[in-house]
Design a protein around this motif. Structure first.
Motif, mmCIF file in Angstrom:
data_model
loop_
_atom_site.group_PDB
_atom_site.id
_atom_site.type_symbol
_atom_site.label_atom_id
_atom_site.label_comp_id
_atom_site.label_asym_id
_atom_site.label_seq_id
_atom_site.Cartn_x
_atom_site.Cartn_y
_atom_site.Cartn_z
ATOM 1 N N LYS A 166 0.837 -1.199 0.000
ATOM 2 C CA LYS A 166 0.000 0.000 0.000
ATOM 3 C C LYS A 166 0.869 1.246 0.000
ATOM 4 N N GLU A 216 -6.175 4.127 0.393
ATOM 5 C CA GLU A 216 -6.956 3.015 0.936
ATOM 6 C C GLU A 216 -6.728 1.727 0.147
ATOM 7 N N GLU A 217 -6.745 1.822 -1.168
ATOM 8 C CA GLU A 217 -6.621 0.642 -2.021
ATOM 9 C C GLU A 217 -5.165 0.223 -2.175
#
Length: 83
Positions: free
Chosen positions: A36, A41-42
């Protein structure tokens, strides 16, 4: 340490997160692992092989002088790799 400043963690991470200079984190993710970008977030990438994601993180972080932060299965920081 590259990118270190004395403005406190909120300022440091706030200035970097979501930018090309953000650090990369290897974190537990749905029973596997995820790479990440700090502030996102993704995941950039997911998979079952943590070492492979560490290598990908080092490659990406090295392009911008960022750090790869490796977490353990409980999500605690285990290692920081300067690139």
């Amino acid at each position: 340490m590259p990118g270190r400043n004395d403005n406190g963690p909120e300022k440091y991470f706030g200035d970097r997160e979501g930018t090309e200079k953000a650090n990369y984190h290897i974190v537990p993710h749905d029973g596997d692992w995820a790479l990440k970008l700090e502030g996102e977030e993704e995941p950039v990438e997911t998979g079952g092989d943590r070492d492979q994601l560490v290598e990908e993180g080092k490659k990406r972080a090295g392009e911008h002088g960022a750090i790869v932060i490796v977490h353990d299965k409980e999500g605690q920081i285990e290692n920081q790799i300067e690139c």
